[in-house]
Enzyme design. Structure first.
Site, PDB file in Angstrom:
ATOM      1  CB  SER A  66      -0.957  -0.039   1.196  1.00 61.35           C
ATOM      2  OG  SER A  66      -1.936   0.972   1.103  1.00 61.35           O
ATOM      3  CG  ASP A  79      -7.074  -3.125  -2.863  1.00 59.40           C
ATOM      4  OD1 ASP A  79      -7.682  -2.271  -2.189  1.00 59.40           O
ATOM      5  OD2 ASP A  79      -5.838  -3.228  -2.858  1.00 59.40           O
ATOM      6  CG  HIS A 125      -5.802  -2.155   0.752  1.00 60.13           C
ATOM      7  ND1 HIS A 125      -5.144  -1.845  -0.406  1.00 60.13           N
ATOM      8  CD2 HIS A 125      -5.244  -1.367   1.713  1.00 60.13           C
ATOM      9  CE1 HIS A 125      -4.245  -0.903  -0.179  1.00 60.13           C
ATOM     10  NE2 HIS A 125      -4.283  -0.606   1.100  1.00 60.13           N
TER      11      HIS A 125
END
Length: 279
Positions: free
Chosen positions: A91, A221, A249
């Site tokens: 991320s 995600d 995610h």
């Protein structure tokens, strides 16, 4: 600037730096990925970004950008005596890794980008899932709990929102990690979100990245839809893109255990590639 750092593996091993996501301490990279990397002979380094965990906190009146977080990594590597390193970023950690590959290419041996983006807020890429945005808006207006038990619930609920259907949600494990975060002096929000969204998009610069790159992205995600991973895979010359059906995610231990051999092979290939392309 003081950064919390943890090192495992042989001191002379090929170094790997694990870059955590926004507001996440380095220990969220668990043994499910650290242990296989160490077993492969790597010197594995985890750290807490500035403003998070046990690293220096930054006043809200002193905002920073991804380039500043990348500068922290350059300083950290110098302090550790490391000239080049494999970067594994999740991320926001993946966005910091991209900035390093673009602006400090001499310290980068390879990139592994998990659930990342070339440009949060870039209108050429889809935004977060509507249901996720609504849930995050409710959390924002409700505000975080004042007691530790409520804060553990708060952090655990966030990770439930991030999860996809591929793996059962590990309530017990996530609550344990949340409790550990509380123990580091956790705050509900750092400057990481501002750093990600206020920094320039890298979408038009991806072709400048020369480091061997592995991109892993889930098609469930809710933060960065699969198009973000595909943009990285297409934009970085020679990048390998692995799309994971049902992954959100998240980096749950079963996923880390499954992807660790892929990362180990990528790092070995990148090391060989680097040896062949040294100036």
């Amino acid at each position: 600037m003081a950064l919390w750092v943890d090192e495992q593996g042989p001191s002379d091993g090929d170094p790997v730096l694990l870059l955590a996501g926004a507001d996440s301490p380095g220990f969220r990279w668990t043994g499910a990925v650290v242990d296989p990397l160490v077993a492969a002979g790597h010197r594995v380094i985890r750290y807490d970004h500035r403003d998070c965990g046990r690293s220096s906190r930054i006043a809200p009146s002193d905002p920073y950008l991804l380039i500043d977080l990348a500068g922290d990594v350059v300083a950290l590597l110098a302090a550790l005596g490391i000239e080049r390193v494999h970067l594994v970023g999740r991320s926001m950690g993946g966005t910091v890794a991209q900035v390093l590959a673009l602006d400090h290419p001499r310290v980068v041996r390879s990139l592994t980008l998990l659930s990342s983006t070339p440009g949060a807020g870039d209108e050429r890429l889809p935004g977060p899932d509507d249901v996720f945005v609504e849930a995050m808006t409710r959390r924002l207006f409700a505000g975080p709990p004042a007691d530790d038990a409520g804060r553990i619930d708060w952090i655990t609920d966030l990770h439930r929102l991030l999860a996809g259907p591929l793996y059962p949600f590990d309530e017990r494990g996530q609550r344990a990690l949340a409790a550990a975060e509380i123990g580091t002096g956790w705050v509900a929000e750092t400057g990481h979100g501002v750093a990600v969204h206020a920094s320039p998009s890298r979408l038009d610069r991806l072709a400048e990245i020369e480091a061997p790159t592995l991109v892993v992205h889930g098609d469930a995600d809710p933060v960065y839809p699969i198009e973000h991973g595909r943009a990285l895979g297409l934009g970085i010359d020679g990048a390998v893109l692995v799309e994971v059906e049902g992954l959100g995610h998240e980096i749950p231990d079963p996923f880390l255990a499954a992807v660790a051999p892929v990362i180990v092979r990528h790092l070995a290939g990148a090391t060989a590639w680097f040896a062949d392309h040294q100036e």
